[in-house]
Motif scaffolding. Structure first.
Motif, mmCIF file in Angstrom:
data_model
loop_
_atom_site.group_PDB
_atom_site.id
_atom_site.type_symbol
_atom_site.label_atom_id
_atom_site.label_comp_id
_atom_site.label_asym_id
_atom_site.label_seq_id
_atom_site.Cartn_x
_atom_site.Cartn_y
_atom_site.Cartn_z
ATOM 1 N N ILE A 58 -0.346 77.386 70.851
ATOM 2 C CA ILE A 58 -0.457 77.949 69.337
ATOM 3 C C ILE A 58 -0.286 76.918 68.391
ATOM 4 O O ILE A 58 -0.924 76.673 67.360
ATOM 5 C CB ILE A 58 0.362 79.262 68.955
ATOM 6 C CG1 ILE A 58 -0.330 80.453 69.660
ATOM 7 C CG2 ILE A 58 0.225 79.695 67.248
ATOM 8 C CD1 ILE A 58 0.793 81.600 69.723
ATOM 9 N N CYS A 59 1.088 76.205 68.551
ATOM 10 C CA CYS A 59 1.432 75.337 67.653
ATOM 11 C C CYS A 59 0.359 74.041 67.589
ATOM 12 O O CYS A 59 -0.156 73.328 66.657
ATOM 13 C CB CYS A 59 2.767 74.614 67.710
ATOM 14 S SG CYS A 59 3.966 75.778 67.497
ATOM 15 N N GLN A 60 -0.028 73.513 68.895
ATOM 16 C CA GLN A 60 -1.149 72.241 68.847
ATOM 17 C C GLN A 60 -2.568 72.912 68.406
ATOM 18 O O GLN A 60 -3.100 71.976 67.671
ATOM 19 C CB GLN A 60 -1.082 72.149 70.347
ATOM 20 C CG GLN A 60 -2.089 70.800 70.544
ATOM 21 C CD GLN A 60 -1.305 69.663 69.950
ATOM 22 O OE1 GLN A 60 -0.206 69.522 70.252
ATOM 23 N NE2 GLN A 60 -2.107 68.991 69.113
ATOM 24 N N GLY A 61 -2.879 74.024 68.534
ATOM 25 C CA GLY A 61 -3.950 74.666 67.858
ATOM 26 C C GLY A 61 -4.124 74.465 66.372
ATOM 27 O O GLY A 61 -4.966 73.940 65.649
ATOM 28 N N LEU A 62 -2.924 74.889 65.808
ATOM 29 C CA LEU A 62 -2.877 74.931 64.566
ATOM 30 C C LEU A 62 -2.808 73.498 63.818
ATOM 31 O O LEU A 62 -3.164 73.086 62.711
ATOM 32 C CB LEU A 62 -1.399 75.748 63.795
ATOM 33 C CG LEU A 62 -1.655 77.344 64.097
ATOM 34 C CD1 LEU A 62 -0.213 77.708 64.144
ATOM 35 C CD2 LEU A 62 -2.389 77.691 63.076
ATOM 36 N N ALA A 82 -8.190 68.417 61.746
ATOM 37 C CA ALA A 82 -9.740 68.368 61.409
ATOM 38 C C ALA A 82 -9.929 68.594 60.073
ATOM 39 O O ALA A 82 -10.912 67.973 59.366
ATOM 40 C CB ALA A 82 -10.250 69.344 62.294
ATOM 41 N N LYS A 83 -9.239 69.670 59.168
ATOM 42 C CA LYS A 83 -9.524 69.639 57.665
ATOM 43 C C LYS A 83 -9.348 68.506 57.186
ATOM 44 O O LYS A 83 -10.015 68.011 55.923
ATOM 45 C CB LYS A 83 -8.809 70.756 57.412
ATOM 46 C CG LYS A 83 -8.982 72.077 57.650
ATOM 47 C CD LYS A 83 -7.999 73.071 57.084
ATOM 48 C CE LYS A 83 -8.420 74.524 57.703
ATOM 49 N NZ LYS A 83 -7.460 75.737 57.221
ATOM 50 N N ILE A 84 -8.253 67.738 57.116
ATOM 51 C CA ILE A 84 -7.915 66.381 56.557
ATOM 52 C C ILE A 84 -9.005 65.265 56.866
ATOM 53 O O ILE A 84 -9.335 65.015 55.951
ATOM 54 C CB ILE A 84 -6.435 65.956 57.143
ATOM 55 C CG1 ILE A 84 -5.388 66.764 56.529
ATOM 56 C CG2 ILE A 84 -6.209 64.529 56.539
ATOM 57 C CD1 ILE A 84 -3.848 66.852 57.043
ATOM 58 N N GLU A 85 -9.220 65.135 58.291
ATOM 59 C CA GLU A 85 -10.414 64.300 58.588
ATOM 60 C C GLU A 85 -11.662 64.620 57.639
ATOM 61 O O GLU A 85 -12.461 63.772 57.241
ATOM 62 C CB GLU A 85 -10.685 64.347 59.826
ATOM 63 C CG GLU A 85 -9.466 63.475 60.677
ATOM 64 C CD GLU A 85 -9.445 63.538 62.133
ATOM 65 O OE1 GLU A 85 -10.376 64.226 62.867
ATOM 66 O OE2 GLU A 85 -8.666 63.068 62.789
ATOM 67 N N LYS A 86 -12.100 65.956 57.480
ATOM 68 C CA LYS A 86 -13.437 66.226 57.059
ATOM 69 C C LYS A 86 -13.220 66.041 55.495
ATOM 70 O O LYS A 86 -14.063 65.436 54.958
ATOM 71 C CB LYS A 86 -13.519 67.938 57.104
ATOM 72 C CG LYS A 86 -14.758 68.457 56.393
ATOM 73 C CD LYS A 86 -14.967 69.896 56.815
ATOM 74 C CE LYS A 86 -16.367 70.363 56.076
ATOM 75 N NZ LYS A 86 -16.358 71.775 56.441
ATOM 76 N N ILE A 87 -12.217 65.936 54.772
ATOM 77 C CA ILE A 87 -11.828 66.009 53.421
ATOM 78 C C ILE A 87 -11.809 64.429 53.305
ATOM 79 O O ILE A 87 -12.539 63.795 52.240
ATOM 80 C CB ILE A 87 -10.391 66.494 52.859
ATOM 81 C CG1 ILE A 87 -10.655 68.158 52.715
ATOM 82 C CG2 ILE A 87 -10.057 65.869 51.554
ATOM 83 C CD1 ILE A 87 -9.080 68.585 52.767
ATOM 84 N N GLU A 88 -11.432 63.706 53.856
ATOM 85 C CA GLU A 88 -11.466 62.080 54.101
ATOM 86 C C GLU A 88 -12.846 61.718 54.195
ATOM 87 O O GLU A 88 -13.052 60.869 53.301
ATOM 88 C CB GLU A 88 -10.322 61.387 54.953
ATOM 89 C CG GLU A 88 -9.032 61.894 54.636
ATOM 90 C CD GLU A 88 -8.190 61.322 55.840
ATOM 91 O OE1 GLU A 88 -8.465 61.077 56.814
ATOM 92 O OE2 GLU A 88 -6.975 60.749 55.293
ATOM 93 N N SER A 89 -13.427 62.105 55.110
ATOM 94 C CA SER A 89 -14.822 61.628 55.179
ATOM 95 C C SER A 89 -15.807 62.051 53.992
ATOM 96 O O SER A 89 -16.693 61.506 53.823
ATOM 97 C CB SER A 89 -15.617 62.298 56.817
ATOM 98 O OG SER A 89 -15.782 63.723 56.651
ATOM 99 N N ALA A 90 -15.547 63.286 53.469
ATOM 100 C CA ALA A 90 -16.389 63.830 52.309
ATOM 101 C C ALA A 90 -16.003 62.699 51.117
ATOM 102 O O ALA A 90 -17.031 62.576 50.278
ATOM 103 C CB ALA A 90 -15.904 65.009 51.949
ATOM 104 N N GLU A 91 -15.024 62.057 51.135
ATOM 105 C CA GLU A 91 -14.387 61.253 50.002
ATOM 106 C C GLU A 91 -15.049 60.198 49.976
ATOM 107 O O GLU A 91 -15.091 59.266 49.037
ATOM 108 C CB GLU A 91 -13.113 61.248 49.827
ATOM 109 C CG GLU A 91 -12.393 62.759 49.342
ATOM 110 C CD GLU A 91 -10.812 62.756 49.234
ATOM 111 O OE1 GLU A 91 -10.126 61.419 49.980
ATOM 112 O OE2 GLU A 91 -10.160 63.425 48.820
#
Length: 64
Positions: A44-48, A54-63
């Protein structure tokens, strides 16, 4: 279906499980159940953490 629990709660419970196992006072059967629960909590911890990364990487790539 995956259990819905916050990272903080899962980590807190995992810490307690580890402490119980390290204490060595549980029976073999109890120890096996604790180990299994610890494995579930670790997943559970690893999945979270993976989801947050993944969210951070998505934001970074969108910037870019």
């Amino acid at each position: 279906m995956a259990e819905k629990v916050s990272y903080e709660k899962a980590r807190e419970e995992l810490t307690k499980v580890v402490e119980q196992l390290e204490a060595g006072s549980a029976t073999l059967e109890e120890s096996l159940k604790l180990w299994e629960r610890g494995e579930e909590l670790a997943i559970i911890c690893q999945g979270l953490l993976d989801g947050a990364k993944a969210k951070i990487e998505k934001i970074e790539s969108a910037e870019k």
